[in-house]
Design an enzyme around this catalytic site. Structure first.
Site, short mmCIF file in Angstrom:
data_model
loop_
_atom_site.label_atom_id
_atom_site.label_comp_id
_atom_site.label_asym_id
_atom_site.label_seq_id
_atom_site.Cartn_x
_atom_site.Cartn_y
_atom_site.Cartn_z
N ARG A 10 34.57 29.56 30.06
CA ARG A 10 35.15 30.90 30.13
C ARG A 10 34.87 31.54 31.49
NH1 ARG A 10 34.86 36.00 31.70
NH2 ARG A 10 32.65 36.02 31.14
N ASP A 11 33.64 31.95 31.71
CA ASP A 11 33.30 32.67 32.95
C ASP A 11 33.61 31.81 34.18
OD1 ASP A 11 31.85 33.70 35.18
OD2 ASP A 11 30.53 34.78 33.85
N HIS A 197 21.86 36.55 32.80
CA HIS A 197 22.97 35.83 33.43
C HIS A 197 22.85 35.98 34.94
CE1 HIS A 197 27.40 34.71 33.69
NE2 HIS A 197 27.19 35.28 34.87
N HIS A 199 23.42 34.75 39.03
CA HIS A 199 24.22 34.02 40.01
C HIS A 199 23.27 33.46 41.07
CE1 HIS A 199 28.48 35.74 39.17
NE2 HIS A 199 27.81 35.50 38.07
N CYS A 230 32.20 33.32 43.60
CA CYS A 230 31.88 34.75 43.64
C CYS A 230 33.10 35.51 44.13
CB CYS A 230 30.70 35.00 44.58
SG CYS A 230 30.26 36.75 44.72
N ASN A 239 27.83 31.65 39.54
CA ASN A 239 26.89 31.32 38.47
C ASN A 239 25.90 30.21 38.86
OD1 ASN A 239 28.11 32.90 36.29
ND2 ASN A 239 29.87 31.53 36.56
#
Lengths: 294, 294
Positions: A10-11, A197, A199, A230, A239
Site C-alpha cells: 500500500r504505502d 512508522h 522513514h 519520498c 520508508n
C-alpha cells in the site's frame, strides 16, 4: 518479539509509478509467504486522487489470504471505510496530520476538521466489528512547518483515544525523526497502544527503531525493499526497508516471525515490478552472514 | 563533543574511480574549511597497487593546511611511513586485519606476519616524533570468514598497544557491524584509546554510532557524501556519510565543530568530482531543518 507491519503493497506502491494489478497480487502473495504477521494491503481512496490504488478491490479479491496474517486497509473517509468493510477488512487505518499546513495540503481541510470527522468514522467501524488505527502524520516534523511540538501530538493522541481509536501510529512522513525526537515524543505521550512508522530519508531509520525499542515500543512499519520513495525529495529514500529492520532485529536476537531469505526474494520481486533500483542495503549487499566465495 | 575524522579524501577516493590531482586538492581544501578537526588526507602506497593515490605527495604539497586541523596519512609499510614522515605528517595509520584470510587477501601475508612487522614500524615512527594508529580491519566480521570472535580482536589490541600504538581504530570493512556486535566488541576490549569506523552497507551505520556513543566512544570516522562504496558488493554503500553523522549528532545537541552547510557544499563537490550520485540521504534531502517553500 517485535511485530512488523509490511506496508510495501500500500504505502510503498502508492508512492511509485503505477504497476499492473497482476504485479500487486504477486507482491502481496510473496509477502504473505514470508512469515510476516501483518500487511497493509491496499487503500480505498478515490481513483482520480490516487490512480495507483484504483484496482484495490480486484487486488484484494485475487490475493491469497494467508492463515496467521492480519491484513489492513487505509481509508481516507467514511466512503472508503464502507468499501473496506464490504471487502471484508477488519483492521482499518485513517490518517490525520499533526501539522495543520500538511493536513490542508494532504487532505484539503484543517487538522481540527479531520479530527471532528473521526469521531463518527470510528463509531461506524466499531459498529461493524472492525478496529481503527489513527496514523498521526508529520509526528516528528513537518516539511512546511518544521518541528511539531510533542505536546500538540500528545493532544491529538488523547482526543482520538477518547473517541475510541484502537491504536496510534506516529508517521515520520518526510524522514525528520531522529533518536532525540523519538525520545521526546514518546516521553510526551506515555504508554499507549503504539506503532511507529519511520522513514530512512536522512539515514536515521534504524537508529530511530533502536531508540524506540529501548523505550519499549514493539510495533513498527517497514516497506519491502524500501518501496515508496519520498514525495518531498525526489530521488531520496522513504520508508525503512523491511529487510534492513529484520536483519538488525534478528542479529539482536529479537524474533519477528519473518524468514529473511523469503523476504529478500519478495524485495527482489518489488525491484523487478517497479523497474527501479530500490534503496535497500541488505537487498544490495545481502545479509552479513552471506560470505564471499573464495 | 564528538571528534569526527573525515576520511573522504583518502579512504573515500581510494575506492572510487581515479580523479585528477586538482579535484583532490579542491576537495581537501573544501573540507578543511568546514570546521572538521581531523582529516585523513592521503595514503603513501605503491602507485601500481593503488593508482588512486599515486599523486599523494603532490596533493599534500598543494593542499592548504588549515589551522586547527589534524591531518593524517595511511601507510602500508616502513617505506610508506618514511614517505609520510618526509612529507611532514605527524599522525600515521597502519592497517592489520583481524581476519587472517582478509589480511592475506589484502596485504599478502598472515595477520601474525603483519603484527610482527608493526613493532619496528611503531618504534621508527615514534623516534621521528609522530604517532601511530593501528586500524584493525574486519573487526566486526569478515566477508570470507564470517564472524570474528571479539576475543581475537582484543588479543590484537593488547599486542599492538604493548608495542606502543597510540590509538586503535576498529574498521567495519564490509558493513557487518550491528548494534549487538558493537556492544560485544566494546565489552571485550574495555577502555582503550579508540576510534570507530563504520560502513552503512546494511543500514546500520547511525544505529552503530548511537550504540557506541551510549558506551562512551567519542571518536568516529566518516566520509563526505559517503564517498567510497563497498568493494565487496558493487553498487552498495560503504562509509557512513559525514553529513548524516553530523546531522544526527547536532540534533542530539552534541557538538562536532563542523558547519553542516559547508559540509554539504563539500559533499556536493565530492559528487561533482566523482560524477556519480553519492549515497547520502542528507545530501539528497537536505537537513531536517530545511523546509519546503509553499
Amino acid at each position: 518479539m517485535v511485530s512488523i507491519r509490511e506496508v510495501g503493497p500500500r504505502d510503498g506502491l502508492q508512492n511509485e509509478e503505477p504497476v499492473p494489478t497482476d504485479a500487486k497480487v504477486r507482491l502481496l502473495d510473496a509477502l504473505s509467504a514470508t512469515g510476516v504477521r501483518r500487511i497493509e494491503a491496499v487503500s480505498f481512496v478515490h481513483p482520480k486522487a490516487i490512480p495507483q490504488m484504483a484496482d484495490a478491490d480486484e487486488v484484494w479479491t485475487r490475493a491469497r489470504k494467508a492463515h496467521g496474517v492480519r491484513y489492513s486497509a487505509l481509508v481516507p473517509n467514511p466512503r472508503g471505510a464502507e468499501r473496506a468493510l464490504a471487502a471484508g477488512f477488519t483492521e482499518l487505518e485513517v490518517v490525520v496530520s499533526a501539522s495543520d499546513t500538511h493536513n490542508r495540503r494532504n487532505l484539503n481541510r484543517s487538522t481540527e476538521e479531520s479530527l471532528a470527522g473521526l469521531t463518527e468514522l470510528i463509531a461506524t467501524v466499531h459498529a461493524a466489528g472492525a478496529t481503527v488505527e489513527v496514523i498521526v502524520a508529520t509526528s516528528f516534523g513537518c516539511p512546511y512547518e518544521g518541528d511539531i511540538a510533542p505536546a500538540r501530538v500528545a493532544g491529538i493522541v488523547e482526543r482520538v483515544l477518547g473517541d475510541g481509536a484502537d491504536r496510534i501510529a506516529f508517521g515520520d512522513t518526510t524522514g525528520m525523526a531522529t533518536p532525540r525526537r523519538v525520545r521526546d515524543l514518546l516521553a510526551a505521550v506515555g504508554r499507549i497502544p503504539l506503532l511507529l512508522h519511520f522513514h530512512d530519508t536522512r539515514g536515521t531509520g534504524l537508529a530511530n527503531i533502536l531508540t524506540a525499542l529501548e523505550l519499549g515500543v514493539t510495533e513498527f512499519d517497514a516497506s519491502v525493499g524500501g518501496l515508496g520513495g519520498c514525495p518531498y525529495a525526489p530521488g531520496a529514500s522513504g520508508n525503512v526497508a523491511t529487510e534492513e529492520v529484520v536483519h538488525m532485529l534478528h542479529d539482536m536476537g529479537i524474533d519477528t516471525g519473518i524468514d529473511l531469505e523469503k523476504l529478500l526474494e519478495a524485495a527482489a520481486l518489488a525491484e523487478q515490478i517497479t523497474g527501479r533500483e530500490l534503496p535497500s542495503g541488505v537487498l544490495r549487499a545481502g545479509p552479513r552472514s552471506r560470505l564471499v566465495s573464495q
